[in-house]
Design a protein around this motif. Structure first.
Motif, PDB file in Angstrom:
ATOM      1  N   LYS A 152     -17.861  27.512  61.394  1.00 25.26           N
ATOM      2  CA  LYS A 152     -18.067  29.014  61.020  1.00 25.26           C
ATOM      3  C   LYS A 152     -19.652  29.346  61.477  1.00 25.26           C
ATOM      4  N   LEU A 153     -20.702  28.699  60.921  1.00 27.81           N
ATOM      5  CA  LEU A 153     -22.043  28.916  61.446  1.00 27.81           C
ATOM      6  C   LEU A 153     -22.152  28.792  62.862  1.00 27.81           C
ATOM      7  N   ALA A 154     -21.583  27.747  63.564  1.00 31.93           N
ATOM      8  CA  ALA A 154     -21.853  27.635  65.247  1.00 31.93           C
ATOM      9  C   ALA A 154     -21.222  28.697  65.821  1.00 31.93           C
ATOM     10  N   LEU A 155     -20.094  29.397  65.238  1.00 38.47           N
ATOM     11  CA  LEU A 155     -19.238  30.342  65.907  1.00 38.47           C
ATOM     12  C   LEU A 155     -20.311  31.751  65.575  1.00 38.47           C
ATOM     13  N   ASN A 156     -20.826  31.930  64.593  1.00 35.63           N
ATOM     14  CA  ASN A 156     -21.646  33.015  64.167  1.00 35.63           C
ATOM     15  C   ASN A 156     -23.087  33.129  64.478  1.00 35.63           C
ATOM     16  N   LYS A 157     -23.501  32.119  65.297  1.00 39.95           N
ATOM     17  CA  LYS A 157     -25.047  32.356  65.506  1.00 39.95           C
ATOM     18  C   LYS A 157     -25.376  33.522  66.051  1.00 39.95           C
ATOM     19  N   ASP A 158     -26.898  34.028  66.122  1.00 41.03           N
ATOM     20  CA  ASP A 158     -27.321  35.194  66.791  1.00 41.03           C
ATOM     21  C   ASP A 158     -27.448  35.110  68.359  1.00 41.03           C
ATOM     22  N   HIS A 159     -27.708  33.745  68.637  1.00 40.36           N
ATOM     23  CA  HIS A 159     -27.904  33.820  70.065  1.00 40.36           C
ATOM     24  C   HIS A 159     -27.005  32.424  70.636  1.00 40.36           C
ATOM     25  N   TRP A 160     -26.569  32.729  71.851  1.00 40.85           N
ATOM     26  CA  TRP A 160     -26.210  31.690  72.835  1.00 40.85           C
ATOM     27  C   TRP A 160     -27.070  30.577  73.370  1.00 40.85           C
ATOM     28  N   ASP A 161     -26.577  29.524  73.376  1.00 43.19           N
ATOM     29  CA  ASP A 161     -27.207  28.307  73.973  1.00 43.19           C
ATOM     30  C   ASP A 161     -27.498  28.670  75.488  1.00 43.19           C
ATOM     31  N   PRO A 162     -28.546  28.295  75.993  1.00 43.86           N
ATOM     32  CA  PRO A 162     -28.668  28.522  77.460  1.00 43.86           C
ATOM     33  C   PRO A 162     -27.731  27.825  78.400  1.00 43.86           C
TER      34      PRO A 162
END
Length: 105
Positions: A31-41
């Protein structure tokens, strides 16, 4: 800790308690991975940079902070330990090398 890692030891009263904790922990990580505020480059393409000497390796990069006209520029540094190179890359509209300067000691 300063590097962001810390060790915890958990003791469980039963196998079921451990299994429940592990399941909840994994679900929470997802859930944390899906809801993070930014996307990985995302890697888009390689930009060839002419090197002044063989053996030079990428050492660092930094966005340009000159103003709105420079918002899509990146400074890239290469070095072999004796000679360095600083290049200015433009990433808009297509990634290109704007300039390269050799730096000697």
């Amino acid at each position: 800790t300063a590097d962001g890692s810390e060790t915890f030891i958990f003791e469980f009263s039963s196998i079921d308690a451990r299994a429940g904790f592990e399941q909840t922990f994994e679900e929470t990580k997802k859930k944390l991975a899906l809801n993070k505020d930014h996307w990985d480059p995302e890697f888009l393409k390689a930009i060839p940079i002419m090197k002044t000497r063989s053996g030079m390796q990428f050492s660092c990069a930094s966005p340009s902070h000159g103003g709105p006209d420079n918002a899509h520029e990146v400074w890239v540094c290469n070095s072999d330990g004796y000679v360095g190179q600083v290049c200015l890359l433009s990433i808009k509209p297509v990634p290109t090398v704007e300039a390269c300067i050799a730096v000697c000691s």
